[in-house]
Scaffold this motif. Structure first.
Motif, PDB file in Angstrom:
ATOM      1  N   ALA A  70       0.825  -1.208   0.000  1.00 59.64           N
ATOM      2  CA  ALA A  70       0.000   0.000   0.000  1.00 59.64           C
ATOM      3  C   ALA A  70       0.858   1.255   0.000  1.00 59.64           C
ATOM      4  O   ALA A  70       0.603   2.194  -0.769  1.00 59.64           O
ATOM      5  CB  ALA A  70      -0.925  -0.005   1.211  1.00 59.64           C
ATOM      6  N   LEU A  71       1.879   1.289   0.841  1.00 60.22           N
ATOM      7  CA  LEU A  71       2.741   2.471   0.899  1.00 60.22           C
ATOM      8  C   LEU A  71       3.507   2.673  -0.407  1.00 60.22           C
ATOM      9  O   LEU A  71       3.674   3.806  -0.863  1.00 60.22           O
ATOM     10  CB  LEU A  71       3.697   2.372   2.085  1.00 60.22           C
ATOM     11  N   THR A  72       3.963   1.588  -1.004  1.00 62.84           N
ATOM     12  CA  THR A  72       4.656   1.689  -2.289  1.00 62.84           C
ATOM     13  C   THR A  72       3.722   2.241  -3.359  1.00 62.84           C
ATOM     14  O   THR A  72       4.099   3.131  -4.130  1.00 62.84           O
ATOM     15  CB  THR A  72       5.191   0.312  -2.727  1.00 62.84           C
ATOM     16  N   ALA A  73       2.498   1.751  -3.394  1.00 63.44           N
ATOM     17  CA  ALA A  73       1.529   2.236  -4.378  1.00 63.44           C
ATOM     18  C   ALA A  73       1.198   3.707  -4.148  1.00 63.44           C
ATOM     19  O   ALA A  73       1.094   4.485  -5.107  1.00 63.44           O
ATOM     20  CB  ALA A  73       0.257   1.397  -4.308  1.00 63.44           C
ATOM     21  N   ILE A  74       1.060   4.106  -2.902  1.00 65.01           N
ATOM     22  CA  ILE A  74       0.758   5.502  -2.589  1.00 65.01           C
ATOM     23  C   ILE A  74       1.900   6.406  -3.027  1.00 65.01           C
ATOM     24  O   ILE A  74       1.681   7.441  -3.676  1.00 65.01           O
ATOM     25  CB  ILE A  74       0.458   5.670  -1.084  1.00 65.01           C
ATOM     26  N   VAL A  75       3.124   6.037  -2.703  1.00 71.15           N
ATOM     27  CA  VAL A  75       4.278   6.875  -3.042  1.00 71.15           C
ATOM     28  C   VAL A  75       4.482   6.950  -4.553  1.00 71.15           C
ATOM     29  O   VAL A  75       4.655   8.039  -5.117  1.00 71.15           O
ATOM     30  CB  VAL A  75       5.551   6.353  -2.335  1.00 71.15           C
ATOM     31  N   VAL A  76       4.447   5.809  -5.230  1.00 68.60           N
ATOM     32  CA  VAL A  76       4.665   5.799  -6.678  1.00 68.60           C
ATOM     33  C   VAL A  76       3.532   6.529  -7.401  1.00 68.60           C
ATOM     34  O   VAL A  76       3.774   7.333  -8.314  1.00 68.60           O
ATOM     35  CB  VAL A  76       4.820   4.354  -7.198  1.00 68.60           C
ATOM     36  N   GLY A  77       2.300   6.281  -7.001  1.00 66.73           N
ATOM     37  CA  GLY A  77       1.161   6.955  -7.633  1.00 66.73           C
ATOM     38  C   GLY A  77       1.200   8.460  -7.434  1.00 66.73           C
ATOM     39  O   GLY A  77       0.931   9.229  -8.358  1.00 66.73           O
ATOM     40  N   THR A  78       1.566   8.880  -6.241  1.00 72.93           N
ATOM     41  CA  THR A  78       1.661  10.311  -5.966  1.00 72.93           C
ATOM     42  C   THR A  78       2.786  10.953  -6.772  1.00 72.93           C
ATOM     43  O   THR A  78       2.604  12.034  -7.358  1.00 72.93           O
ATOM     44  CB  THR A  78       1.895  10.558  -4.471  1.00 72.93           C
TER      45      THR A  78
END
Length: 104
Positions: free
Chosen positions: A30-38
């Motif tokens: 989840a954190l990886t997806a949030i950071v990359v998406g942002t």
């Protein structure tokens, strides 16, 4: 995954440790997806604003990032991701090692 759970339990991990392993894995995803998406969203926004700045009538346009709103959205997404993982993690932590390793 059933075999992995069985192996983890067979080597001595307690059910709380199996549950925590699932939650940590979900948290990392989840954190990886949030950071990359942002990051990708901000880069795209910056490129759009920079391209529009080339137009004569849009010379003074600026990119203003609403950090507080983004932080609230990030927190909500993170909480939902962990909540979605909680039920499967609880179920996985209750699996007995012999039962999980039976189906190879």
């Amino acid at each position: 995954r059933r075999q992995q759970i069985g192996v983890m339990r067979a080597i001595g991990l307690r059910s709380s440790m199996v549950r925590m392993a699932f939650l940590i894995e979900s948290s990392f995803v989840a954190l990886t997806a949030i950071v990359v998406g942002t990051a990708l969203g901000l880069v795209l926004s910056w490129n759009i604003v920079d391209d529009q700045r080339q137009q004569p009538s849009w010379e003074s346009i600026e990119l203003v990032v609403p950090w507080l709103n983004l932080a609230v959205i990030f927190l909500a997404v993170y909480v939902v991701a962990l909540a979605a993982t909680l039920a499967p993690a609880l179920r996985a932590s209750r699996v007995q090692p012999a039962e999980a390793l039976r189906y190879q």
